[in-house]
Design a protein around this motif. Structure first.
Motif, PDB file in Angstrom:
ATOM      1  N   TRP A  29       0.321  -0.875  -0.159  1.00  0.00           N
ATOM      2  CA  TRP A  29       0.273   0.190   0.433  1.00  0.00           C
ATOM      3  C   TRP A  29       0.403   1.376   0.023  1.00  0.00           C
ATOM      4  O   TRP A  29       1.837   1.618   1.181  1.00  0.00           O
ATOM      5  CB  TRP A  29      -1.165   0.181   1.311  1.00  0.00           C
TER       6      TRP A  29
ATOM      7  N   ARG B 256      -1.935   6.937  -0.415  1.00  0.00           N
ATOM      8  CA  ARG B 256      -3.276   6.617  -0.738  1.00  0.00           C
ATOM      9  C   ARG B 256      -3.749   6.103   0.973  1.00  0.00           C
ATOM     10  O   ARG B 256      -2.832   6.348   1.403  1.00  0.00           O
ATOM     11  CB  ARG B 256      -3.328   5.112  -1.764  1.00  0.00           C
ATOM     12  N   ASP B 257      -5.609   6.665   1.067  1.00  0.00           N
ATOM     13  CA  ASP B 257      -6.044   6.244   2.450  1.00  0.00           C
ATOM     14  C   ASP B 257      -6.075   5.734   2.733  1.00  0.00           C
ATOM     15  O   ASP B 257      -7.049   3.919   1.958  1.00  0.00           O
ATOM     16  CB  ASP B 257      -6.643   6.962   2.155  1.00  0.00           C
TER      17      ASP B 257
ATOM     18  N   GLU C 160      -9.633   3.019   2.309  1.00  0.00           N
ATOM     19  CA  GLU C 160     -10.168   1.948   1.680  1.00  0.00           C
ATOM     20  C   GLU C 160      -9.669   0.517   1.197  1.00  0.00           C
ATOM     21  O   GLU C 160     -10.189  -0.219   0.554  1.00  0.00           O
ATOM     22  CB  GLU C 160      -9.265   2.228   0.095  1.00  0.00           C
TER      23      GLU C 160
END
Length: 169
Positions: free
Chosen positions: A54, A58-59, A62
């Motif tokens: 990850w 990016r949050d 999600e």
């Protein structure tokens, strides 16, 4: 690259699968965020340990629908000056209750090792053997901390209050 998990240098059970590669027939796999999000339902239905790499831009919200089906989340430090993965780790552990393996990967300096552990990481994908040994030592170096976190350790203040209460009863 050596992997340190829970304070020990171990073999990595996960095979990293490129976005355009076919999935192996069995065994633990580690896929990119893009591949995971493109086919999350199919990937999470397979009967094998699944991990996702990850990126720190990016949050992590999600991932929330699949956290109970992810055995590993590898959070990326693209440079040693970019600490967003620290915040991602704390959110995964403290807000979303993720209990699987949290692995730090990328550019991490030795003086950040204790912070990795405090923020919820239990594994580190080291670039050098000497860093793997240094991370292993960092996981056991300190026993008391001033800052509270979600790693299960009581803060120094909480420990003092416990000791005082025990001494007065």
């Amino acid at each position: 690259m050596p992997l340190v998990k829970n304070g020990q240098i171990v073999a990595d059970d996960f095979v990293t699968v490129a976005d355009d590669a076919e999935l192996p027939a069995d065994g633990a796999i580690l896929v990119s965020a893009a591949r995971f999000l493109a086919d999350a339902e199919t990937l999470t239905k397979s009967n094998r340990p699944l991990g996702v790499v990850w990126p720190n831009n990016r949050d992590v919200v999600e991932l929330k629908p699949w956290l109970d089906r992810l055995a590993l989340i590898a959070l990326v430090y693209p440079t040693y000056k970019d600490g967003r993965a620290h915040s991602q780790a704390r959110r995964l552990r403290e807000i979303y209750g993720y209990r699987g393996e949290l692995r730090a990967t990328g550019q991490v300096l030795r003086d950040q090792f204790t912070f990795l552990v405090r923020n919820g990481f239990d594994a580190f994908d080291a670039k050098k053997e000497t860093d793997a040994h240094a991370f292993r030592e960092a996981t056991h170096r300190y026993t008391e901390f001033y800052q509270p976190t979600g790693d299960g350790h009581l803060s120094a203040l909480q420990l003092r209050k416990q000791r005082h209460k025990a001494a007065t009863t």
